[in-house]
Write an enzyme that holds these catalytic residues in place. Structure first.
Site, short mmCIF file in Angstrom:
data_model
loop_
_atom_site.label_atom_id
_atom_site.label_comp_id
_atom_site.label_asym_id
_atom_site.label_seq_id
_atom_site.Cartn_x
_atom_site.Cartn_y
_atom_site.Cartn_z
CB SER A 368 -13.09 57.83 -41.05
OG SER A 368 -14.45 57.68 -40.76
CB THR A 369 -7.75 56.02 -39.65
OG1 THR A 369 -8.30 54.83 -39.10
CG2 THR A 369 -7.66 57.08 -38.60
#
Lengths: 690, 393
Positions: A368-369
């Site tokens: 998700s970064t």
């Protein structure tokens, strides 16, 4: 054959014409030869003499010294004495053996190198064949030898094969040292000195020097050994120095190297070989310049952008965090941290547990970064607006796994989607990019292709999936999964398709911090001239100016939105990393990431589900000085006993370490970048806002 | 002078054999010099001596075979050579591997490797010579522009497939060599000088124009010519015309030039210069480096003497077929020597030819001696008419 008569008069004449052409061609050759050798010969001869005079020298000049950004010495050279052997074709095998035997009495070899089990078997076999002639002959009869020769086989190879272990054990332990020395002696090239033993003790050197006349080909020379400091925190990035690798010999010979020279074989030592390499001195003593006659001159020095204090701090943090999470890894424990100055691209720290190289050579799904980028893509491509709200609840495309977030988040806009890490929201962006709505029958193939291309193109602009242009050899770019089925695009939108290196993730983090300026990351800040006074650095020879690789094609206002989301991740109650950063004395924005994948557990070969924990962060929020990426690959899921938030903790500790260092250093935030090197006393400050 | 005055002379050309012996000595000497360079470990000289003995033996066999039989045989030989060349296209990689980016060699386990192009050259000389010979028999007395064009067409037909096959390998060096053979035979074929001037002058002007533009209008060349060529071809050309600034592509040329240049008038004393492929393609660089201008000029002269001897054989032969063969051989050798020495001197781009009779290598040596065997056969089997050659001059 009557016709012949008609032709006859013309053929000889035409033959003469042909031969005249030959004459012209050959005259051109001779003229050109004369021009090259007589008219231009001077220049060429000088060229050759230049290389020849250096080839009279026996020792490498010392390589350049490496400093960190604050002037701390990281790599120096120690003067040592080395025993060399110059093999020559004219030597008899017995002579070489005798020399080796005599040397064995004079010098002491490391136990490791004289250990029977660790010694290459081939060396023992060669030695055995040479010293036990009668027994060796028995291995292959003369008749058989002839037959082998006829079949184009080497009888020697057959002999090697037939030596039994028992026969090898016939070599006594005392002889082992002779074997070690002898194999070193013959492992080089003819007519060029081969290092047999480095770092002789004084006693050994005197003993050998006294007998140099009798020992043919043997010499004791001055040599330099690289002395690496801070090896715990930085070792692998220095790279290695060693003899020229066989596959690049031609290239180096052409550059004027000798076969016996040592060159940088990996990483910084390799990348900056031309800079670090010393200028050879001459032993012949014909040179006018006395300085040159002795030593040559040291290579140029490197000043790294690395802050060794920070680097060490981060290493300690990694050691701590890894120590606390010993049971969390099915395989080896790994964790990577890279810190970059987003304004200049200078790499402030590049750490790894327990190897720093993984930052540039290993690639992972980053999870998700990547969402801030996806959110910005949605805004820029106008498939969503700042106010678009999506209901985060599980759904699935036909023939695709269900997509859900860690919990059902409810209706969120883009800022909240980043803050609470909504997979559903990101998937919606991906679906809109490929012009698909839930319930549609089938996909528009062209649109799907387009969506893949659009998203990848934006990610590339951030440095994800392309070369970061870092000044290290062997940089990986990650796996480009290409165009997959439509469902995979949704996973792509939250970082579970292509793989990236930790360094790429750090560049991405820095690019967000600087509102879209992708700076070239580098480890070396300056090249400096060698200074004989070892306490000070020499004059700056070359300064690496910050270089922007590209500007991300996304509007400033969309960056602001994504940055707000990242701020909320760290600083609001609903944020996914809220609890981790409360103690950090700096305003920070960040983004968590968890990528699920399966991996084979080495202990029992079972395939298990694991998480890649990742984190990106930068700070201070308003005027960023440092951007970091943390990657902790392959941890157990929490339900299997894995510790969560390892990456978040590492990121928080790293930011705090940075703040602490900055406060410790007087004059923080005021000095100019350029002034640092000269002003070592005041510590310099690399992290000013510029 | 009448026909029955002819005698079969049956003479070996002792002079030429002596020259060949000199070549053998020179070759072994410089190969020995080359292997003193740092990069060599093996002993090629001994091998080369064996190759020479073998090649001499083959030459002696070929010499005794009457060349006039080739008038009958040449189509078979041509077809055989063409089949070998075409075979490279379909042969599996195990027997026709890609070496240095080109598929030009057959590798036969246990026997070694050979290059069909090496033999195709010989067969092509035999075939083209026969075509010219037969053409003049057919059109005796009725020489016209029209018959000239017919001859060119007849010569061109068998040459074309050879050129196409060589170009697909790709082996541009051999293509140029075939071109050289074709042109030299064209010169002696007796066609009108007007046609000849156009056929040779045209390409010559094109090459000169290219080199001139390279130095005078680099920008235009970059835009209109190089952008349409393969990168490897561009780098070859850059390396040739600008060796010291294009160290990658011009590396071999630059090293060879340095080695030769440092030889000065009498050779340099002991300073070694690293030369790649010193014992094969760049043997001339060793010669120029070790014995300077003197050595280099001597070797070039030696080639000139050899070519002159072939010319003499051609002049003295009373069989037009034999004359044509010799002319083709002169063209072949002259081009090969010029090309090889020229590449060492930075005159021509690097193509990967050996220097005939001097470079290390069995395949090329056998091929060369085979051709010389045919030339000697022209001399040995020529039915000589005494005094005839005096009249011709």
């Amino acid at each position: 054959m009557a016709s012949r008569k008609n032709k006859k008069p013309s053929i000889p004449f035409r033959l003469n014409v042909l031969f005249f052409a030959v004459f012209i061609l050959f005259s051109i050759l001779i003229l050109r030869l004369g021009y090259v050798q007589i008219v231009e010969g001077d220049t060429y001869e000088e060229d050759v003499n230049e290389t020849a005079s250096t080839s009279a020298s026996r020792v490498d000049a010392p390589r350049g010294i490496i400093y960190d950004r604050n002037g701390t010495e990281l790599v120096d050279n120690n003067l040592i004495l080395t025993l060399t052997y110059t093999n020559q074709r004219s030597y008899e095998d017995e002579e070489r053996l005798q020399t080796a035997e005599e040397l064995a009495e004079l010098i002491e070899f490391d136990e490791e190198e004289t250990d029977r089990d660790s010694m290459p078997e081939r060396n023992l076999q060669d030695y055995w064949l040479l010293t036990r002639e009668n027994e060796a002959e028995e291995l292959v009869s003369e008749k058989e030898e002839e037959r082998l020769m006829e079949n184009d086989k080497d009888p020697y190879e057959v002999q090697l094969d037939r030596i039994t272990d028992e026969q090898l054990n016939d070599i006594s332990d005392e002889e082992l040292e002779v074997v070690a020395i002898w194999s070193e002696m013959i492992s080089g090239y003819y007519d060029s000195p081969q290092r047999v033993k480095r770092d002789l003790t004084e006693g050994e050197a005197t003993a050998i020097s006294a007998r140099l006349d009798e020992l043919e080909g043997v010499d004791v020379t001055r040599d330099f050994r690289r002395d690496y400091q801070y090896t715990q925190a930085f070792q692998s990035l220095y790279g290695k120095v060693g003899s020229i690798p066989e596959e690049t010999v031609t290239e180096f010979l052409a550059k004027g190297y000798q076969r016996s020279d040592e060159v940088g074989q990996s990483f910084l030592e390799e990348y900056y070989e031309d800079t670090l390499r010393g200028k050879k001195g001459t032993v012949s003593g014909e040179d006018d310049d006395a300085e040159e006659t002795n030593n040559g001159s040291r290579g140029n020095d490197l000043v790294l952008s690395i802050d060794m204090d920070l680097q060490q701090e981060v290493q300690t943090i990694l050691d701590n965090q890894m120590g606390q999470s010993e049971g969390s890894f099915p395989n080896d424990q790994q964790a990577y941290v890279t810190a970059i100055d987003p304004n200049t691209g200078e790499i402030l720290a590049m750490n790894g547990y327990d190897d720093q190289l993984g930052n540039v050579t290993n690639t992972y799904e980053m999870g998700s970064t990547i969402k801030p980028a996806t959110g910005m893509i949605g805004l820029q491509e106008e498939v969503i607006t700042e106010d678009t709200k999506i209901n985060d609840s599980p759904f699935s495309l036909p023939n695709s796994p269900t997509i859900s977030s860690s919990h059902d988040i409810g209706r969120v806009n883009v800022v909240e989607a980043i803050q609470e890490s909504s997979n559903v929201f990101m998937s919606e962006i991906a679906m809109r990019l490929m012009d698909y709505e839930l319930g549609d029958n089938g996909f528009n193939n062209e649109k799907v292709n387009e969506a893949y291309a659009t998203m990848r193109d934006y990610y590339h602009q951030f440095g994800l999936g392309v070369e970061t242009s870092v000044d290290l050899p062997s940089e990986a770019t990650g796996l480009n999964a290409g165009r997959r089925e439509p469902g995979s695009l949704l996973f792509f939108s939250f970082g579970q398709l292509d793989t990236y290196t930790p360094l790429q993730l750090a560049q991405y983090s820095a690019t967000i911090a600087s509102d879209g300026k992708r700076m070239e990351p580098h480890l070396v800040k300056e090249i400096r001239e060698p200074n004989r006074n070892t306490d000070e650095m020499g004059a700056v020879l070359h300064q690496f100016e910050p270089e922007m690789l590209n500007r991300v094609n996304i509007d400033k206002k969309n960056f602001d939105i994504a940055q707000e989301g990242m701020y909320d991740v760290v600083n609001t109650e609903l944020g996914t990393a809220d609890s981790y950063f409360t103690d950090v004395n700096m305003e920070i924005a960040g983004k968590t990431g968890t990528a699920q994948r399966s991996v084979r557990r080495e202990s029992d070969n079972e395939v298990i589900e694991v998480n890649n924990q990742t984190f990106i962060a930068y700070g201070p929020y308003e005027d960023p000085e440092i951007a970091i990426a943390v990657v902790v690959p392959n941890t157990y899921k929490s339900e299997d006993g894995g510790r969560t938030g390892i990456a978040n903790s590492i990121a928080a500790d790293t930011m705090q370490a940075y703040v602490n260092l900055k406060e410790e250093r007087p004059g923080a935030g005021s000095s100019e970048d350029e002034a640092e090197g000269e002003n070592e006393e005041d510590g310099g400050n690399a992290e000013d806002s510029g | 002078m009448s026909l029955h005055q002819s005698t079969e002379e049956k003479q070996y050309d002792i002079n030429m054999m002596f020259v060949l012996f000199l070549f053998a000595v020179v070759s072994c000497f410089y190969i020995f010099q080359a292997q003193q360079l740092e990069q060599y470990e093996g002993n090629f000289m001994i091998q080369q001596i064996i190759f020479f003995v073998l090649a001499f033996a083959i030459m002696m066999v070929v010499l005794h075979f009457d060349f006039e039989y080739y008038l009958v045989l040449h189509w078979f030989l041509y077809a055989f050579g063409l089949a070998l060349l075409a075979g490279l296209l379909v042969a599996p990689a195990s027997i026709a591997p890609v070496i240095n980016g080109a598929q030009s060699w057959y590798v036969i386990p246990g026997l070694g490797q050979f290059q069909p192009a090496e033999f195709m050259r010989i067969f092509l000389i035999l075939t083209l010579s026969a075509i010219i010979y037969n053409h003049h028999t057919e059109y005796s007395g009725s020489k016209s522009m029209r018959s000239d064009f017919i001859l060119i067409g007849k010569m061109f037909l068998p040459t074309l497939p050879v050129i196409l096959l060589l170009a697909t390998q790709p082996d541009m060096g051999s293509v140029m060599l075939v071109g050289a053979i074709f042109v030299s035979l064209l010169v002696v074929s007796g066609i009108s000088y007007k046609i000849l001037a156009v056929a040779i002058g045209g390409p010559l002007l094109a090459i000169l124009g290219f080199v001139f533009s390279f130095f005078q209008f680099p920008n235009l060349m970059e835009r209109f010519v190089f952008s349409n060529m393969d990168p490897y071809q561009v780098s070859r050309i850059q390396g040739w015309l600008n060796p010291f600034e294009n160290q990658d592509a011009g590396f071999q040329t630059a090293r060879a030039l340095t080695a030769i240049g440092s030889g000065r008038l009498f050779g340099n004393d002991g300073d070694q210069v690293y030369i790649p492929e010193a014992h094969t393609d760049f043997i001339f660089a060793v010669i120029g480096s070790v014995h300077g201008f003197l050595g280099g000029a001597m070797v070039i002269t030696l080639y000139f003497v050899l070519l002159y001897q072939i010319l003499l054989i051609s002049m003295r032969s009373h069989n037009a077929y034999g004359k044509y063969i010799c002319a083709g051989v002169i063209g072949l050798f002259a081009f090969q020597v010029f090309q090889n020495i020229g590449q060492s001197l930075g005159l021509l781009p690097v193509t990967g030819f050996t220097l005939p009779l001097l470079s290390y290598g069995g395949s090329s040596l056998v091929g060369t001696m085979f051709i010389l065997g045919i030339v000697m056969s022209v001399r040995y089997h020529s039915k000589n008419y005494f005094f005839a050659h005096h009249k011709n001059q």
